[in-house]
Design a protein around this motif. Structure first.
Motif, PDB file in Angstrom:
ATOM      1  N   TYR A  46      -2.540   7.368   1.593  1.00  0.00           N
ATOM      2  CA  TYR A  46      -2.917   7.386   0.196  1.00  0.00           C
ATOM      3  C   TYR A  46      -3.982   5.601   0.274  1.00  0.00           C
ATOM      4  O   TYR A  46      -4.245   5.929  -0.213  1.00  0.00           O
ATOM      5  N   ASN A  47      -3.453   4.852   1.271  1.00  0.00           N
ATOM      6  CA  ASN A  47      -4.115   3.534   0.894  1.00  0.00           C
ATOM      7  C   ASN A  47      -3.875   2.485   0.449  1.00  0.00           C
ATOM      8  O   ASN A  47      -4.765   2.091  -0.298  1.00  0.00           O
ATOM      9  N   ILE A  48      -3.005   2.988  -0.561  1.00  0.00           N
ATOM     10  CA  ILE A  48      -2.446   1.676  -1.484  1.00  0.00           C
ATOM     11  C   ILE A  48      -1.764   0.488  -1.771  1.00  0.00           C
ATOM     12  O   ILE A  48      -0.488   0.474  -0.403  1.00  0.00           O
TER      13      ILE A  48
ATOM     14  N   THR B 225      -0.702 -10.292  -6.642  1.00  0.00           N
ATOM     15  CA  THR B 225      -0.922 -11.332  -5.350  1.00  0.00           C
ATOM     16  C   THR B 225      -2.106 -11.884  -5.258  1.00  0.00           C
ATOM     17  O   THR B 225      -2.787 -11.457  -5.904  1.00  0.00           O
ATOM     18  N   PRO B 226      -2.334 -13.382  -4.659  1.00  0.00           N
ATOM     19  CA  PRO B 226      -3.355 -13.708  -4.617  1.00  0.00           C
ATOM     20  C   PRO B 226      -3.922 -13.100  -3.462  1.00  0.00           C
ATOM     21  O   PRO B 226      -5.571 -12.996  -3.694  1.00  0.00           O
ATOM     22  N   ASP B 227      -4.026 -11.764  -3.077  1.00  0.00           N
ATOM     23  CA  ASP B 227      -4.568 -11.076  -2.125  1.00  0.00           C
ATOM     24  C   ASP B 227      -4.936  -9.355  -2.748  1.00  0.00           C
ATOM     25  O   ASP B 227      -5.431  -8.706  -2.987  1.00  0.00           O
ATOM     26  N   GLY B 228      -4.401  -9.648  -4.163  1.00  0.00           N
ATOM     27  CA  GLY B 228      -5.516  -8.344  -5.282  1.00  0.00           C
ATOM     28  C   GLY B 228      -3.468  -7.746  -5.422  1.00  0.00           C
ATOM     29  O   GLY B 228      -2.553  -7.734  -4.958  1.00  0.00           O
ATOM     30  N   PRO B 229      -3.166  -6.824  -6.578  1.00  0.00           N
ATOM     31  CA  PRO B 229      -1.915  -5.954  -7.070  1.00  0.00           C
ATOM     32  C   PRO B 229      -1.662  -5.307  -5.710  1.00  0.00           C
ATOM     33  O   PRO B 229      -2.587  -4.486  -5.530  1.00  0.00           O
TER      34      PRO B 229
ATOM     35  N   ALA C 145      -6.624  -4.782 -15.415  1.00  0.00           N
ATOM     36  CA  ALA C 145      -6.319  -3.245 -15.497  1.00  0.00           C
ATOM     37  C   ALA C 145      -7.579  -2.198 -14.505  1.00  0.00           C
ATOM     38  O   ALA C 145      -6.609  -1.391 -14.110  1.00  0.00           O
ATOM     39  N   GLU C 146      -8.879  -2.277 -14.654  1.00  0.00           N
ATOM     40  CA  GLU C 146      -9.568  -1.190 -14.504  1.00  0.00           C
ATOM     41  C   GLU C 146      -9.133  -1.461 -12.529  1.00  0.00           C
ATOM     42  O   GLU C 146      -9.705  -0.591 -12.238  1.00  0.00           O
ATOM     43  N   ARG C 147      -9.430  -2.479 -12.320  1.00  0.00           N
ATOM     44  CA  ARG C 147      -8.596  -2.440 -10.671  1.00  0.00           C
ATOM     45  C   ARG C 147      -7.709  -1.775 -10.058  1.00  0.00           C
ATOM     46  O   ARG C 147      -7.667  -1.146  -9.207  1.00  0.00           O
ATOM     47  N   CYS C 148      -6.579  -2.048 -10.783  1.00  0.00           N
ATOM     48  CA  CYS C 148      -5.147  -1.034 -10.991  1.00  0.00           C
ATOM     49  C   CYS C 148      -5.759   0.290 -10.880  1.00  0.00           C
ATOM     50  O   CYS C 148      -5.015   1.330  -9.830  1.00  0.00           O
ATOM     51  N   MET C 149      -6.116   0.651 -12.200  1.00  0.00           N
ATOM     52  CA  MET C 149      -6.802   2.407 -11.946  1.00  0.00           C
ATOM     53  C   MET C 149      -7.389   2.689 -10.533  1.00  0.00           C
ATOM     54  O   MET C 149      -6.627   3.843 -10.468  1.00  0.00           O
TER      55      MET C 149
END
Ligand code: AMP
Ligand code: GLY
Length: 420
Positions: A113-115, A270-274, A237-241
């Motif tokens: 699921y590309n998570i 991480t520097p590349d995102g959550p 938080a929005e990005r993680c959702m």
């Protein structure tokens, strides 16, 4: 309404206490409970992993709702068994809880699921793993595929540590080992209520897994937590959702195992995102003891709405305060430790916060004694994290038992970030 809570930790004490706030609650049983739940619930001497024992209890006593929070009974299928017998439960089915109990399943699910998560290599047995450690990239993280109560992960910085870690994880029988890319960045735990459709995240928390100050010593179940966490901004938080929570919950529906309960995302920013470090299929311990005191809505109504697929209609509000909890443990924990030490000062500590019990019991003469590694925690609120921590440590200072130890740096990295 009569409720059965399964478990006996600080988490279950915090949950049982929050459930009492609903006026419809007439009675709470806790199996097996602890010296703290005994004060306002009826402790039932049935182990959390004793599925038949719990079913037998339910058939006899007919609880209206059963709250299953520890990982083991969820992995054993307690919710499936009780629901099949028409007892309403809060908690995921065994197949939904697989996100926690099989790290390999979780990894394959995230790839499908590309998570975002750490890249990995799976070695299906110790032979393969012992071969792979000779050439694998360093540093690396090794994980046993299954529930291991915090002891199934080795973060190895050198080849020597990698080989030793591999021996350690394969010593208790042959099992698949995951080798993961080592991620860097702050860690946060985000616990979300979900009914398989609606997702309601709770304020982010940070656990402190190592036994001693400065993140030194062995991994434990968790020595303290605080919430909210300043690096977990509303943009994050929005990005993680969008990138993690929504695809996970929708993915489980597509897999035919909608997740209902609390889904706990252990994240590394991480520097590349959550990225997901792991999933837990339940409330965290001790995160719950920091987060639940912030809940400004009715926990029972939220749990019932989650179970009944109506979370979109439930009111879920949190206080705009800071919260922290500091765990007091027995000398030797997470290794071997002595039990039966008399605990004093719990009442005094109550002036500064709430004392949630974990490894405590009542002796024949009613004295409160230690009966586990993590003995109790003091959880306090404040307008700032600093104030919450000050209250926690005043409470901790009031409690004494032989061999007690605790970390004195819970939340300290963040405490300057949110002023009073
Ligand atoms: P877990 O039991 O999977 O939560 O792992 C225990 C701890 O090991 C985590 O809280 C992290 O601090 C660390 N850890 C796990 N996976 C990784 C990873 N891929 N990179 C860096 N640290 C990790
Ligand atoms: N605090 C970590 C856990 O509950 O798994």
């Amino acid at each position: 309404m009569r409720i059965l809570v399964i478990g006996g930790g600080g988490r279950e004490h915090a949950i049982a206490k929050a459930l009492t706030k609903n006026v419809a609650v007439e009675k709470i049983w806790v199996a097996p409970g602890n010296g703290g739940t005994e004060a306002f619930c009826e402790n039932v001497p049935i182990a959390a992993t004793d599925l038949e024992g719990v079913l037998g209890f339910c058939k006899k006593n007919h609880p209206d709702f059963v709250v299953v929070t520890p990982d083991d009974p969820l992995a054993l299928g307690m919710v499936d068994l009780l629901e099949d017998n028409e007892f309403a439960c809060f908690g995921p089915t065994r197949e939904a809880a697989k996100l926690e109990w099989s790290k390999n399943y979780a990894k394959e699910f995230m790839a499908k699921y590309n998570i975002p998560t750490a890249s990995y290599v799976l070695c299906k047995d110790s032979g393969e793993a012992k071969e792979y450690v000779k050439t694998c990239p360093i540093p690396i993280v090794l994980k046993a595929d299954g529930l291991a109560q915090g002891k199934g992960v080795v973060v190895a910085q050198t080849r020597e540590e990698t080989v030793r870690g591999c021996d350690q994880l394969t010593s208790k029988g042959d099992q698949p080992i995951l080798f993961e890319e080592m991620l860097t960045g702050p860690e946060v735990s985000v616990l979300c209520f979900t009914d398989g459709k609606t997702i309601v995240p709770m304020p982010a928390a940070q656990d402190h897994k190592r036994a001693f100050d400065g993140d030194k010593g062995p991994n434990t179940g968790g020595m303290g937590a605080y919430s909210p966490v300043s690096v977990y901004t509303s943009a994050m938080a929005e990005r993680c959702m969008e990138e993690i929570f929504r695809p996970t919950v929708d993915g489980m529906v597509k897999e035919g195992h909608p997740f209902k309960g609390v889904l706990y995302f252990s994240l590394m920013l991480t520097p590349d995102g959550p990225k997901v470090i792991e999933y837990n299929s339940r409330f965290g311990d001790p995160e719950t003891q920091a987060v639940i005191p912030l809940l400004n809505s009715d926990l029972l109504n939220i749990m019932l709405a989650t179970r009944n697929g109506k979370l979109d209609r439930a009111k879920v509000k949190f206080l705009d305060n800071c919260s922290a909890c500091v765990v007091m443990a027995s000398a030797g924990y997470p290794g071997s430790y002595e039990k039966g030490k008399v605990i004093v000062g719990v009442e005094e500590a109550g002036k500064y916060g709430t004392v949630y019990h974990a490894g405590t019991a009542r002796r024949g003469d009613n004295a409160l004694i230690t009966s586990g590694g993590r003995v109790l925690c003091v959880s306090s609120l404040g307008r700032s994290l600093r104030q919450a921590l000050r209250n926690c440590y005043k409470g901790v200072g009031a409690i004494k038992f032989e061999g007690a130890f605790y970390r004195s740096d819970i939340g300290s990295k963040d405490a300057g970030a949110k002023e009073e």
